[in-house]
Motif scaffolding. Structure first.
Motif, PDB file in Angstrom:
ATOM      1  N   GLU A  23       0.839  -1.198   0.000  1.00  0.00           N
ATOM      2  CA  GLU A  23       0.000   0.000   0.000  1.00  0.00           C
ATOM      3  C   GLU A  23       0.872   1.246   0.000  1.00  0.00           C
ATOM      4  O   GLU A  23       1.830   1.345   0.759  1.00  0.00           O
ATOM      5  CB  GLU A  23      -0.907   0.006   1.237  1.00  0.00           C
ATOM      6  CG  GLU A  23      -1.909   1.128   1.261  1.00  0.00           C
ATOM      7  CD  GLU A  23      -2.958   1.029   0.177  1.00  0.00           C
ATOM      8  OE1 GLU A  23      -3.158   2.017  -0.539  1.00  0.00           O
ATOM      9  OE2 GLU A  23      -3.553  -0.047   0.035  1.00  0.00           O
ATOM     10  N   LYS A  24       0.543   2.206  -0.844  1.00  0.00           N
ATOM     11  CA  LYS A  24       1.332   3.434  -0.960  1.00  0.00           C
ATOM     12  C   LYS A  24       0.791   4.561  -0.080  1.00  0.00           C
ATOM     13  O   LYS A  24       1.533   5.446   0.314  1.00  0.00           O
ATOM     14  CB  LYS A  24       1.370   3.909  -2.423  1.00  0.00           C
ATOM     15  CG  LYS A  24       1.978   2.893  -3.367  1.00  0.00           C
ATOM     16  CD  LYS A  24       3.427   2.656  -3.062  1.00  0.00           C
ATOM     17  CE  LYS A  24       4.022   1.679  -4.078  1.00  0.00           C
ATOM     18  NZ  LYS A  24       5.211   1.035  -3.617  1.00  0.00           N
ATOM     19  N   GLU A  25      -0.505   4.552   0.206  1.00  0.00           N
ATOM     20  CA  GLU A  25      -1.107   5.613   1.001  1.00  0.00           C
ATOM     21  C   GLU A  25      -1.552   5.087   2.354  1.00  0.00           C
ATOM     22  O   GLU A  25      -1.867   3.909   2.502  1.00  0.00           O
ATOM     23  CB  GLU A  25      -2.315   6.201   0.263  1.00  0.00           C
ATOM     24  CG  GLU A  25      -1.943   6.890  -1.034  1.00  0.00           C
ATOM     25  CD  GLU A  25      -3.152   7.500  -1.718  1.00  0.00           C
ATOM     26  OE1 GLU A  25      -4.174   7.732  -1.036  1.00  0.00           O
ATOM     27  OE2 GLU A  25      -3.054   7.730  -2.922  1.00  0.00           O
TER      28      GLU A  25
ATOM     29  N   ASN B 213       0.257   2.932   8.097  1.00  0.00           N
ATOM     30  CA  ASN B 213       1.078   3.299   6.959  1.00  0.00           C
ATOM     31  C   ASN B 213       2.255   2.332   6.837  1.00  0.00           C
ATOM     32  O   ASN B 213       2.877   1.978   7.842  1.00  0.00           O
ATOM     33  CB  ASN B 213       1.595   4.736   7.151  1.00  0.00           C
ATOM     34  CG  ASN B 213       2.150   5.337   5.895  1.00  0.00           C
ATOM     35  OD1 ASN B 213       1.837   4.902   4.789  1.00  0.00           O
ATOM     36  ND2 ASN B 213       2.981   6.338   6.051  1.00  0.00           N
TER      37      ASN B 213
END
Length: 116
Positions: free
Chosen positions: A58-60, A73
């Protein structure tokens, strides 16, 4: 040799002042390409409460539907943080991260973030 998935907390306990921002960190080593990371909170002898789900690529940041002060995060490869904004005394609990669901029952709620 150790086979399979491994996850461990960066710290075993932490103490902070009320109103401060808290970051709980875990490192993981998983065998799959896209591994799901589940954060839970547990008070005393009660059952764990699911907080938020993300996946290893996951980037966000993902925000919890349980409490918007909780975000998760992936800060770097195989490292995941749970941030609690404006911590309250009521946030005192056991928090843990898992690479697989650990709460039994209706697991569809665990994966609803993936369907959006």
């Amino acid at each position: 040799a150790v086979l399979g998935n491994v996850i461990k907390p960066e710290q075993t306990y932490t103490i902070h002042e009320e109103g401060s921002d808290i970051t709980l960190s875990s490192s993981f080593s998983a065998s799959g390409g896209y591994d799901y990371l589940h954060w839970y909170r547990q008070y005393g002898r009660s059952k764990p409460e699911f907080l938020v789900l993300t996946f290893s690529h996951e980037k966000e940041a993902k925000q919890s539907d349980v409490d918007p002060r909780f975000t998760v995060n992936i800060t770097k490869k195989e490292h995941v943080d749970l941030k609690i904004s404006s911590a309250a005394v009521s946030d005192s609990a056991l928090y843990y991260c898992a690479l697989a669901p650990t709460v039994t029952g209706n697991t569809s709620a665990l994966y609803k973030n993936l369907l959006q």
